[in-house]
Design an enzyme around this catalytic site. Structure first.
Site, PDB file in Angstrom:
ATOM      1  N   LYS A  21       0.887  -1.256   0.075  1.00  0.00           N
ATOM      2  CA  LYS A  21       0.119  -0.115   0.156  1.00  0.00           C
ATOM      3  C   LYS A  21       0.753   1.229   0.221  1.00  0.00           C
ATOM      4  O   LYS A  21       2.244   1.352   0.265  1.00  0.00           O
ATOM      5  CB  LYS A  21      -0.846  -0.112   1.135  1.00  0.00           C
ATOM      6  N   ARG A  80      -1.487 -14.342   5.292  1.00  0.00           N
ATOM      7  CA  ARG A  80      -2.008 -13.631   6.535  1.00  0.00           C
ATOM      8  C   ARG A  80      -1.255 -13.826   7.543  1.00  0.00           C
ATOM      9  O   ARG A  80      -1.234 -12.854   8.177  1.00  0.00           O
ATOM     10  CB  ARG A  80      -3.554 -14.268   6.635  1.00  0.00           C
ATOM     11  N   THR A 114      -4.823  -7.223  11.486  1.00  0.00           N
ATOM     12  CA  THR A 114      -5.106  -5.981  10.689  1.00  0.00           C
ATOM     13  C   THR A 114      -4.844  -4.541  11.382  1.00  0.00           C
ATOM     14  O   THR A 114      -4.541  -3.698  10.848  1.00  0.00           O
ATOM     15  CB  THR A 114      -6.626  -5.630  10.453  1.00  0.00           C
ATOM     16  N   ARG A 124       3.005  -5.935   9.538  1.00  0.00           N
ATOM     17  CA  ARG A 124       2.368  -4.876  10.334  1.00  0.00           C
ATOM     18  C   ARG A 124       2.942  -4.738  11.487  1.00  0.00           C
ATOM     19  O   ARG A 124       3.021  -3.694  12.187  1.00  0.00           O
ATOM     20  CB  ARG A 124       0.928  -5.131  10.360  1.00  0.00           C
ATOM     21  N   ASN A 169      -1.809  -0.031   7.247  1.00  0.00           N
ATOM     22  CA  ASN A 169      -1.084  -1.145   7.908  1.00  0.00           C
ATOM     23  C   ASN A 169      -0.376  -1.647   6.573  1.00  0.00           C
ATOM     24  O   ASN A 169      -0.155  -2.979   6.501  1.00  0.00           O
ATOM     25  CB  ASN A 169      -2.197  -2.136   8.360  1.00  0.00           C
ATOM     26  N   HIS A 197      -2.137  -5.422   1.779  1.00  0.00           N
ATOM     27  CA  HIS A 197      -3.100  -6.027   1.796  1.00  0.00           C
ATOM     28  C   HIS A 197      -2.943  -7.550   1.187  1.00  0.00           C
ATOM     29  O   HIS A 197      -1.899  -8.000   0.658  1.00  0.00           O
ATOM     30  CB  HIS A 197      -4.363  -5.360   0.773  1.00  0.00           C
TER      31      HIS A 197
HETATM   32  P1  ATP Z   1      -6.633  -6.008   3.742  1.00  0.00           P
HETATM   33  O1  ATP Z   1      -8.010  -6.335   3.182  1.00  0.00           O
HETATM   34  O2  ATP Z   1      -6.394  -4.583   3.488  1.00  0.00           O
HETATM   35  O3  ATP Z   1      -5.816  -7.153   3.665  1.00  0.00           O
HETATM   36  P2  ATP Z   1      -7.777  -6.988   6.392  1.00  0.00           P
HETATM   37  O4  ATP Z   1      -8.228  -8.137   5.384  1.00  0.00           O
HETATM   38  O5  ATP Z   1      -6.875  -7.443   7.475  1.00  0.00           O
HETATM   39  O6  ATP Z   1      -6.907  -6.055   5.459  1.00  0.00           O
HETATM   40  P3  ATP Z   1     -10.122  -5.785   6.271  1.00  0.00           P
HETATM   41  O7  ATP Z   1     -11.497  -6.068   7.383  1.00  0.00           O
HETATM   42  O8  ATP Z   1     -10.446  -6.563   4.887  1.00  0.00           O
HETATM   43  O9  ATP Z   1      -8.835  -6.066   6.794  1.00  0.00           O
HETATM   44  O10 ATP Z   1     -10.232  -4.086   6.217  1.00  0.00           O
HETATM   45  C1  ATP Z   1      -9.601  -3.496   4.914  1.00  0.00           C
HETATM   46  C2  ATP Z   1      -8.779  -2.362   5.437  1.00  0.00           C
HETATM   47  O11 ATP Z   1      -9.414  -1.485   5.925  1.00  0.00           O
HETATM   48  C3  ATP Z   1      -7.830  -2.644   6.499  1.00  0.00           C
HETATM   49  O12 ATP Z   1      -6.530  -3.101   5.920  1.00  0.00           O
HETATM   50  C4  ATP Z   1      -7.660  -1.325   7.020  1.00  0.00           C
HETATM   51  O13 ATP Z   1      -6.534  -0.378   6.223  1.00  0.00           O
HETATM   52  C5  ATP Z   1      -9.011  -0.748   6.866  1.00  0.00           C
HETATM   53  N1  ATP Z   1      -9.816  -1.081   8.017  1.00  0.00           N
HETATM   54  C6  ATP Z   1     -10.568  -2.163   8.547  1.00  0.00           C
HETATM   55  N2  ATP Z   1     -11.243  -1.840   9.528  1.00  0.00           N
HETATM   56  C7  ATP Z   1     -11.027  -0.524  10.068  1.00  0.00           C
HETATM   57  C8  ATP Z   1     -11.724   0.190  11.029  1.00  0.00           C
HETATM   58  N3  ATP Z   1     -12.325  -0.093  11.715  1.00  0.00           N
HETATM   59  N4  ATP Z   1     -11.231   1.546  10.969  1.00  0.00           N
HETATM   60  C9  ATP Z   1     -10.038   2.056  10.163  1.00  0.00           C
HETATM   61  N5  ATP Z   1      -9.777   1.065   9.065  1.00  0.00           N
HETATM   62  C10 ATP Z   1     -10.067  -0.104   8.868  1.00  0.00           C
HETATM   63 MG    MG Z   2      -9.431  -7.717   3.675  1.00  0.00          MG
END
Ligand code: ATP
Ligand code: MG
Length: 196
Positions: A11, A120, A126, A137, A157, A160
């Site tokens: 990112k 993962r 996350t 991360r 973070n 992805h």
């Molecule tokens: P990614 O899909 O980016 O790999 P992830 O699968 O760990 O991350 P997701 O739940 O898919 O997490 O959320 C996508 C992205 O949205 C996260 O990586 C983070 O940058 C952001 N994000 C998720 N939840 C929140 C939240 N509650 N507040 C702020 N940002 C969030």
């Molecule tokens: Mg995700």
């Protein structure tokens, strides 16, 4: 036993902090095969299609905020004007569309056995504050939900990583054409996985 594919996105915060090489090398060094690489500006409609548009995903994202706020005694309404998890999830998705366009991103496709679990695990939680040392991360960031939300932005973070085998397939198709993927055998595979 067949290999699967996962999409990684390095990112904009990682790109701008000069972490492309160190992050990618963590996936190479465990033995995954890098079969696609593209440095590109992410178009807003692609980012929109990349993150799910489902009630389940919005709820998961919104609940992440609500759980953290409850733990800290904070009120989500001060930032989001609502405590409906779906509405919070929708706002975070809007923020993600801006975040992913802050610079070019590095898209990578990696292939391997149980690749989703591996990517993962290497990426970490996350929420950077909760990500274990040794993960991308956990080693390179320490952002928190309340700081991110108070600043009207998503968690920064760094990476992805596809979440399920089905998501991996969908995401690879979204970002890469078939002719942009180059499968090959790593020379150390016969040492890592010798057939008897
Ligand atoms: P990614 O899909 O980016 O790999 P992830 O699968 O760990 O991350 P997701 O739940 O898919 O997490 O959320 C996508 C992205 O949205 C996260 O990586 C983070 O940058 C952001 N994000 C998720 N939840 C929140 C939240 N509650 N507040 C702020 N940002 C969030
Ligand atoms: Mg995700």
């Amino acid at each position: 036993m067949t290999k699967q594919k996962a999409l990684l996105i390095i990112k904009p915060d990682a790109v701008q902090r000069g972490l492309i090489g160190v992050i990618l090398s963590r996936f190479e060094r465990v033995g995954l095969t890098v079969i696609g690489l593209k440095f590109t500006w992410a178009a807003p409609e692609k980012i929109k299609a990349h993150y799910p548009e489902t009630e389940a995903w919005f709820t998961k994202v919104g609940e992440r905020t609500l759980t953290n706020y409850a733990k800290k005694g904070l009120d989500a309404k001060t930032v989001f004007q609502t405590d409906d998890p779906v509405a919070i999830g929708k706002t975070v998705k809007q923020w993600l569309i801006d975040y992913l366009q802050e610079s070019a991103v590095l898209l990578a496709v990696v292939s391997g056995y149980d690749v989703i679990e591996i990517v993962r695990k290497l990426s970490g939680n996350t929420i950077p504050l909760l990500a274990a040392p040794g993960t991308v991360r956990g080693d390179f960031s320490h952002d928190t939900i309340d700081l991110a939300n108070a600043q009207n932005r998503p968690l920064r973070n760094l990476i992805h990583a596809s979440d399920t085998v089905e998501d991996g397939e969908k995401e690879v198709k979204l970002w890469f054409a078939d002719e942009e993927l180059f499968d090959y055998q790593r020379c150390d595979e016969t040492i890592m996985f010798p057939a008897r």
